[in-house]
Design an enzyme around this catalytic site. Sequence first.
Site, PDB file in Angstrom:
ATOM      1  N   LYS A 112       0.825  -1.215   0.000  1.00 32.17           N
ATOM      2  CA  LYS A 112       0.000   0.000   0.000  1.00 32.17           C
ATOM      3  C   LYS A 112       0.855   1.259   0.000  1.00 32.17           C
ATOM      4  O   LYS A 112       0.499   2.254  -0.630  1.00 32.17           O
ATOM      5  CB  LYS A 112      -0.949   0.007   1.200  1.00 32.17           C
ATOM      6  CG  LYS A 112      -2.057  -1.008   1.028  1.00 32.17           C
ATOM      7  CD  LYS A 112      -3.053  -0.940   2.140  1.00 32.17           C
ATOM      8  CE  LYS A 112      -4.098  -2.038   1.928  1.00 32.17           C
ATOM      9  NZ  LYS A 112      -4.980  -2.188   3.058  1.00 32.17           N
ATOM     10  N   LYS A 197      -5.350 -10.025  -5.749  1.00 31.99           N
ATOM     11  CA  LYS A 197      -6.537 -10.268  -4.913  1.00 31.99           C
ATOM     12  C   LYS A 197      -7.705  -9.396  -5.387  1.00 31.99           C
ATOM     13  O   LYS A 197      -7.491  -8.271  -5.847  1.00 31.99           O
ATOM     14  CB  LYS A 197      -6.153  -9.897  -3.478  1.00 31.99           C
ATOM     15  CG  LYS A 197      -7.159 -10.210  -2.427  1.00 31.99           C
ATOM     16  CD  LYS A 197      -6.747  -9.634  -1.082  1.00 31.99           C
ATOM     17  CE  LYS A 197      -6.956  -8.135  -1.021  1.00 31.99           C
ATOM     18  NZ  LYS A 197      -6.864  -7.554   0.316  1.00 31.99           N
ATOM     19  N   LYS A 200     -11.539  -4.488  -2.448  1.00 29.97           N
ATOM     20  CA  LYS A 200     -12.575  -3.452  -2.580  1.00 29.97           C
ATOM     21  C   LYS A 200     -12.004  -2.060  -2.820  1.00 29.97           C
ATOM     22  O   LYS A 200     -12.696  -1.192  -3.335  1.00 29.97           O
ATOM     23  CB  LYS A 200     -13.501  -3.442  -1.352  1.00 29.97           C
ATOM     24  CG  LYS A 200     -12.830  -3.110  -0.030  1.00 29.97           C
ATOM     25  CD  LYS A 200     -13.848  -2.989   1.073  1.00 29.97           C
ATOM     26  CE  LYS A 200     -13.520  -3.778   2.301  1.00 29.97           C
ATOM     27  NZ  LYS A 200     -12.203  -3.530   2.914  1.00 29.97           N
TER      28      LYS A 200
HETATM   29  P1  TYM Z   1     -10.705  -6.047   4.780  1.00 31.86           P
HETATM   30  O1  TYM Z   1     -11.726  -5.013   5.069  1.00 31.86           O
HETATM   31  O2  TYM Z   1      -9.743  -5.817   3.678  1.00 31.86           O
HETATM   32  O3  TYM Z   1     -11.439  -7.414   4.488  1.00 31.86           O
HETATM   33  C1  TYM Z   1     -12.435  -7.945   5.343  1.00 31.86           C
HETATM   34  C2  TYM Z   1     -12.345  -9.454   5.334  1.00 31.86           C
HETATM   35  O4  TYM Z   1     -12.506  -9.940   4.010  1.00 31.86           O
HETATM   36  C3  TYM Z   1     -11.393 -10.781   3.650  1.00 31.86           C
HETATM   37  N1  TYM Z   1     -11.097 -10.584   2.235  1.00 31.86           N
HETATM   38  C4  TYM Z   1     -10.963 -11.581   1.349  1.00 31.86           C
HETATM   39  N2  TYM Z   1     -11.053 -12.914   1.488  1.00 31.86           N
HETATM   40  C5  TYM Z   1     -10.874 -13.660   0.378  1.00 31.86           C
HETATM   41  N3  TYM Z   1     -10.606 -13.133  -0.841  1.00 31.86           N
HETATM   42  C6  TYM Z   1     -10.507 -11.805  -1.011  1.00 31.86           C
HETATM   43  N4  TYM Z   1     -10.269 -11.299  -2.219  1.00 31.86           N
HETATM   44  C7  TYM Z   1     -10.688 -10.956   0.109  1.00 31.86           C
HETATM   45  N5  TYM Z   1     -10.652  -9.615   0.278  1.00 31.86           N
HETATM   46  C8  TYM Z   1     -10.898  -9.412   1.593  1.00 31.86           C
HETATM   47  C9  TYM Z   1     -10.249 -10.279   4.521  1.00 31.86           C
HETATM   48  O5  TYM Z   1      -9.266 -11.269   4.676  1.00 31.86           O
HETATM   49  C10 TYM Z   1     -10.974  -9.952   5.806  1.00 31.86           C
HETATM   50  O6  TYM Z   1     -11.152 -11.121   6.589  1.00 31.86           O
HETATM   51  N6  TYM Z   1      -7.271  -5.447   8.350  1.00 31.86           N
HETATM   52  C11 TYM Z   1      -8.572  -6.020   8.040  1.00 31.86           C
HETATM   53  C12 TYM Z   1      -9.684  -5.485   8.909  1.00 31.86           C
HETATM   54  C13 TYM Z   1      -9.466  -5.653  10.370  1.00 31.86           C
HETATM   55  C14 TYM Z   1      -9.588  -6.856  11.110  1.00 31.86           C
HETATM   56  C15 TYM Z   1      -9.331  -6.489  12.460  1.00 31.86           C
HETATM   57  C16 TYM Z   1      -9.877  -8.161  10.750  1.00 31.86           C
HETATM   58  C17 TYM Z   1      -9.134  -4.661  11.227  1.00 31.86           C
HETATM   59  N7  TYM Z   1      -9.057  -5.170  12.507  1.00 31.86           N
HETATM   60  C18 TYM Z   1      -9.353  -7.432  13.465  1.00 31.86           C
HETATM   61  C19 TYM Z   1      -9.910  -9.112  11.768  1.00 31.86           C
HETATM   62  C20 TYM Z   1      -9.640  -8.743  13.106  1.00 31.86           C
HETATM   63  C21 TYM Z   1      -8.918  -5.668   6.600  1.00 31.86           C
HETATM   64  O7  TYM Z   1      -8.374  -4.758   6.041  1.00 31.86           O
HETATM   65  O8  TYM Z   1      -9.932  -6.411   6.104  1.00 31.86           O
END
Ligand code: TYM
Length: 344
Positions: A112, A197, A200
């Site tokens: 990023k 990947k 979003k």
């Molecule tokens: P985020 O918002 O990017 O994604 C949310 C969840 O969706 C999963 N995910 C995917 N799984 C499979 N294929 C994909 N293409 C894909 N894109 C997203 C992510 O693995 C995630 O589980 N840092 C985290 C948010 C966060 C968090 C936390 C998660 C902040 N604090 C504490 C768990 C526990 C994030 O950016 O997720």
Amino acid sequence: MTRVFSGIKPTGHLTLGNYLGAMRQWATVDQHRSEALFCIVDLHALTVDHDPARVRRLSRQAATLLLASGLDPDLCTVFVQSHVDEHARLSYLLECVATDGEMRRMIQYKEKAAREQRRGGSVRLSLLTYPVLMAADILAYGTDEVPVGNDQTQHVELARDLAVRFNQRYGHTFVVPRAMNPAVAARVMNLQDPGSKMGKSDDSGPGIVYLLDEPDTVRKKVMRAVTDSGSEVVYDRESRPGLANLLEILAACTGGDPEQLADAYDGYGALKRDTADAVIEVLRPLRERHQELCADPGHVEGVLREGAARARGIARPTVDAAYRAIGLLPAESEDGAVALNAAR
Ligand code: TYM
């Protein structure tokens, strides 16, 4: 009872990757078998260039979609991170346990930061410290399991390391959590670029299926998915990533196995058609429920308000214990008397 915590960041419209990699597991499994908390992690959305009104809108939309996906406030806690001060309070303590080198090794930070620099923007300090805030999200709740897609595994490993280090230095305070990935679709790839990947926050719309896409749009995106050269249908992530991605999406949507599904097809056309149908069917109830919930925004707000109150009640004692353990003077003793008196 097992404690589960997971989160989703309001930096863009939620995607099929979010759903298959995380949200579906939360709704169909986690909320029924554990004490589960699911959080719209809005503070994390401020780590990159952001528009305040958009973050607010996306936070509301993410909350609505979580409920539409089947999360039931009678079974689990749904809330917004910034409504619970404990996340930021604990994050600072963990910054005093984490190291600069550790932060700079995080893959998502490197990717990023490079992207921000390519766009000519500056890299916010919070982007570097983001995994510490994520560790605080998890550790504040005494979390045992963190159901996530596999792009988050390194961050959960960091939370484990920080918990162990804190406990060793200052006495047992935190539960050491573990990441849980789904068996298939732990990393859904971009349909136009199967090497990346499906994210979003990316710009390439045609390769991303959004949860609120119309069925026709979903069909077009899946039918136009980039596949690999060759015509035989085999499941091989290394040499045939585009095909493997479609097989995984189909398997995740139908409860099948990607390798066995590959045997059932002798051409890409039929595979794409069935995958499009399967995705449309999985998203249909979610879109319908989302529409109903949008008609009643007061309901969603009420769920978030109650969720934050419940979350605060769980996080507060653990974060207070961490403050005491690390050497900070309590503001008040247990019975409410002023700390200095109690400490004398
Ligand atoms: P985020 O918002 O990017 O994604 C949310 C969840 O969706 C999963 N995910 C995917 N799984 C499979 N294929 C994909 N293409 C894909 N894109 C997203 C992510 O693995 C995630 O589980 N840092 C985290 C948010 C966060 C968090 C936390 C998660 C902040 N604090 C504490 C768990 C526990 C994030 O950016 O997720």
